[in-house]
Design an enzyme around this catalytic site. Structure first.
Site, short mmCIF file in Angstrom:
data_model
loop_
_atom_site.label_atom_id
_atom_site.label_comp_id
_atom_site.label_asym_id
_atom_site.label_seq_id
_atom_site.Cartn_x
_atom_site.Cartn_y
_atom_site.Cartn_z
N THR A 132 0.83 -1.21 0.00
CA THR A 132 0.00 0.00 0.00
C THR A 132 0.86 1.26 0.00
OG1 THR A 132 -1.47 1.27 1.44
CG2 THR A 132 -0.11 -0.34 2.52
N ASP A 133 0.28 2.37 -0.47
CA ASP A 133 1.01 3.65 -0.41
C ASP A 133 1.13 4.15 1.03
OD1 ASP A 133 -1.66 4.37 0.01
OD2 ASP A 133 -1.68 5.99 -1.45
N GLU A 134 0.37 3.55 1.96
CA GLU A 134 0.37 4.06 3.34
C GLU A 134 1.72 3.85 4.04
OE1 GLU A 134 -3.27 3.34 5.52
OE2 GLU A 134 -4.39 3.05 3.67
N TYR A 157 -1.57 -0.53 11.02
CA TYR A 157 -1.74 -1.19 9.72
C TYR A 157 -0.55 -0.90 8.80
CZ TYR A 157 -3.22 -1.67 4.82
OH TYR A 157 -3.26 -1.96 3.48
N LYS A 161 2.41 -3.37 7.21
CA LYS A 161 2.67 -3.53 5.77
C LYS A 161 4.10 -3.12 5.43
CE LYS A 161 0.24 -4.64 2.88
NZ LYS A 161 -0.16 -5.97 2.33
P1 NAD Z 1 -9.52 -7.39 2.25
O1 NAD Z 1 -9.50 -7.14 3.72
O2 NAD Z 1 -10.76 -7.12 1.48
O3 NAD Z 1 -9.15 -8.92 1.96
C1 NAD Z 1 -8.14 -9.60 2.63
C2 NAD Z 1 -8.29 -11.08 2.36
O4 NAD Z 1 -7.22 -11.76 3.05
C3 NAD Z 1 -9.60 -11.67 2.89
O5 NAD Z 1 -10.16 -12.52 1.91
C4 NAD Z 1 -9.18 -12.45 4.12
O6 NAD Z 1 -10.01 -13.57 4.40
C5 NAD Z 1 -7.76 -12.89 3.75
N1 NAD Z 1 -6.93 -13.13 4.93
C6 NAD Z 1 -6.79 -12.32 6.02
N2 NAD Z 1 -5.98 -12.89 6.92
C7 NAD Z 1 -5.57 -14.08 6.39
C8 NAD Z 1 -4.70 -15.10 6.84
N3 NAD Z 1 -4.11 -15.03 8.03
N4 NAD Z 1 -4.49 -16.16 6.04
C9 NAD Z 1 -5.09 -16.24 4.82
N5 NAD Z 1 -5.94 -15.31 4.35
C10 NAD Z 1 -6.18 -14.24 5.13
O7 NAD Z 1 -8.28 -6.59 1.68
P2 NAD Z 1 -8.09 -5.83 0.29
O8 NAD Z 1 -8.61 -4.47 0.43
O9 NAD Z 1 -8.59 -6.70 -0.80
O10 NAD Z 1 -6.51 -5.74 0.22
C11 NAD Z 1 -5.74 -6.79 -0.35
C12 NAD Z 1 -4.27 -6.42 -0.28
O11 NAD Z 1 -4.04 -5.21 -0.98
C13 NAD Z 1 -3.76 -6.20 1.14
O12 NAD Z 1 -2.47 -6.73 1.23
C14 NAD Z 1 -3.75 -4.69 1.29
O13 NAD Z 1 -2.76 -4.28 2.20
C15 NAD Z 1 -3.41 -4.26 -0.13
N6 NAD Z 1 -3.92 -2.93 -0.52
C16 NAD Z 1 -5.22 -2.58 -0.34
C17 NAD Z 1 -5.69 -1.34 -0.76
C18 NAD Z 1 -7.14 -0.93 -0.61
O14 NAD Z 1 -7.48 0.21 -0.92
N7 NAD Z 1 -8.04 -1.82 -0.19
C19 NAD Z 1 -4.80 -0.44 -1.37
C20 NAD Z 1 -3.46 -0.83 -1.54
C21 NAD Z 1 -3.04 -2.08 -1.13
P1 TYD Z 2 -10.59 4.04 4.55
O1 TYD Z 2 -11.57 3.59 3.51
O2 TYD Z 2 -10.66 3.42 5.91
O3 TYD Z 2 -9.13 3.90 3.91
P2 TYD Z 2 -7.69 4.43 4.48
O4 TYD Z 2 -7.83 4.87 5.87
O5 TYD Z 2 -6.87 3.20 4.34
O6 TYD Z 2 -7.31 5.54 3.55
O7 TYD Z 2 -10.77 5.62 4.75
C1 TYD Z 2 -10.62 6.53 3.67
C2 TYD Z 2 -10.72 7.93 4.27
O8 TYD Z 2 -12.05 8.12 4.79
C3 TYD Z 2 -9.77 8.14 5.45
O9 TYD Z 2 -9.27 9.47 5.43
C4 TYD Z 2 -10.66 7.95 6.67
C5 TYD Z 2 -12.01 8.44 6.18
N1 TYD Z 2 -13.18 7.77 6.84
C6 TYD Z 2 -14.19 8.56 7.43
O10 TYD Z 2 -14.15 9.80 7.41
N2 TYD Z 2 -15.22 7.91 8.03
C7 TYD Z 2 -15.32 6.55 8.09
O11 TYD Z 2 -16.30 6.01 8.67
C8 TYD Z 2 -14.28 5.76 7.46
C9 TYD Z 2 -14.33 4.26 7.48
C10 TYD Z 2 -13.25 6.43 6.83
#
Ligand code: NAD
Ligand code: TYD
Length: 350
Positions: A132-134, A157, A161
């Site tokens: 992630t970019d975080e 988090y 990562k």
């Molecule tokens: P998500 O939470 O929707 O899905 C995570 C999946 O991992 C789920 O299916 C869960 O059951 C599985 N999982 C969790 N713990 C596990 C374990 N111990 N063993 C096996 N499986 C397990 O997450 P997402 O949003 O789809 O993100 C996927 C990846 O992309 C993550 O690594 C996240 O850090 C990265 N990512 C997410 C975003 C975003 O905006 N959602 C952005 C950049 C990177």
């Molecule tokens: P989120 O979807 O949790 O992603 P991330 O924190 O990983 O960027 O949140 C996106 C933005 O929205 C973040 O600045 C937090 C804000 N947010 C709210 O204002 N209210 C909420 O209930 C949630 C879940 C997020």
């Protein structure tokens, strides 16, 4: 089969889009989806491809070292695309240890299995770590995250990562494990668990519930449609250079409050509400502790080197997304029963 790939976290939001893309685009690959099916994992996300000949699901935990070792022996993988993670910042604030276990220990287990099982011959092997970019921390009003930006994670988090990214690079440097890492901005689209901003707010509007905006709402994120992230992962897996990092972003920055207002307008149109109805649900609530002010990605490396670009304008992607949640209300209802209610009360107090 030409290749056998392990995709972890394939029942989650981004993972399910990656699994679908690979299963459909590469019938000559065997795709093994390993997922623990936590609250965020849902096999319903893959119901359209679950009977494909080149797809296998394995339920298991990446923290379980023995299980992972046996899985590598069973399948003789050519590559790993690692997405399994605990992914929600708010949950990491209440429960950091879950993040350390899955995101750090789980990743190291996978790295060990890959190193041990591939050690005879790393040729044509690849460990792709999805991050992630975080990890880069929070930006001031100007500037963009580059692949060379120093890591400065601020939440449990992002720290977990960042730690996993460091371990992946360390295994490349120390043992010669072939790897790539990508760091992507906020994804949105179908199948996202409704704890994250967009699906949470879409569902709340549907239920006529408050929209809890943290702090002053002036936090900035870059948003990318999930299928564009999946396409980037496909490109990087096949064309990325060993030991390189690629930033992925939508060239699409929004403050939370502006994004929420656009979403409210689109929701009113889709629901046939009077203009301004959904906006009335906006409620400013206590800020998230340590809330990162701004994330913004410079995605020119992947654009220039791999000719990747987002395919959708944000308004179009948002409309597609809202429409998907409206057409799949049963999906939201299924994932918001039981534990979700408890989480919601703990997080939002009602
Ligand atoms: P998500 O939470 O929707 O899905 C995570 C999946 O991992 C789920 O299916 C869960 O059951 C599985 N999982 C969790 N713990 C596990 C374990 N111990 N063993 C096996 N499986 C397990 O997450 P997402 O949003 O789809 O993100 C996927 C990846 O992309 C993550 O690594 C996240 O850090 C990265 N990512 C997410 C975003 C975003 O905006 N959602 C952005 C950049 C990177
Ligand atoms: P989120 O979807 O949790 O992603 P991330 O924190 O990983 O960027 O949140 C996106 C933005 O929205 C973040 O600045 C937090 C804000 N947010 C709210 O204002 N209210 C909420 O209930 C949630 C879940 C997020």
């Amino acid at each position: 089969m030409k290749k056998t790939l392990l995709i972890t976290g394939g029942a989650g939001f981004i993972g399910s889009h990656v699994v679908r893309l690979f299963v459909q685009k590469y019938p000559e690959y065997k795709i093994v989806n390993l997922d623990k099916l936590t609250y965020a994992g849902n096999l319903e996300n893959l119901s359209d491809i679950e009977d494909s000949d080149n797809y296998v699901f394995e339920k298991g935990d990446i923290v379980d070292k023995q299980f992972i070792q046996l899985l590598f022996e069973k399948y003789d993988f050519n590559g790993v695309i690692h997405l399994a993670a605990e992914s929600h910042v708010d949950r990491s604030i209440t429960n950091p240890m879950d993040f350390i276990m899955t995101n750090v220990v789980g990743t190291v287990n996978l790295l060990n299995a890959a190193k041990n099982n591939w050690s005879e011959n790393f040729e044509d092997k690849l460990f792709y770590h999805v991050s992630t970019d975080e990890v880069y921390g929070s930006l001031p009003e100007t500037g963009l995250f580059l692949e060379t930006t120093p890591y400065d994670p601020q939440s449990p988090y992002s720290s977990s990562k960042a730690s996993s990214d460091h371990f992946v690079r360390a295994y490349g440097n120390t043992y010669g494990l072939p790897f790539v890492i990508s760091n992507c901005s906020n994804n949105y689209g179908p199948n996202q668990f409704p704890e994250k901003l967009l699906p949470l707010f879409i569902n709340n509007i549907r239920k006529n519930k408050e929209l809890p905006v943290y702090g002053d709402g002036l936090f900035t994120r870059d948003w990318l449609f999930v299928e564009d992230h999946a396409r980037a992962i496909d490109l990087i897996y096949h064309k990325g250079k060993n030991a390189e990092t690629y930033n992925i972003g939508g060239f699409n920055e929004w403050t939370n409050i502006d994004l929420i207002k656009v979403m409210c307008i689109q929701m009113d149109e889709i629901l046939g509400n009077e203009k301004g109805t959904s906006e009335q649900l906006i409620t400013y609530v206590k800020d998230r502790p340590g809330h990162d002010k701004r994330y913004a990605i410079d995605a020119s490396k992947i654009k220039n080197e791999l000719s990747w670009e987002p395919s959708l304008q944000f308004e179009e992607g948002l409309q597609k997304t809202i429409q998907w949640y409206m057409n799949n209300q049963q999906w939201i209802d299924n994932v918001t029963t039981g534990d979700y209610q408890k989480y919601y009360v703990e997080q939002y107090g009602k």
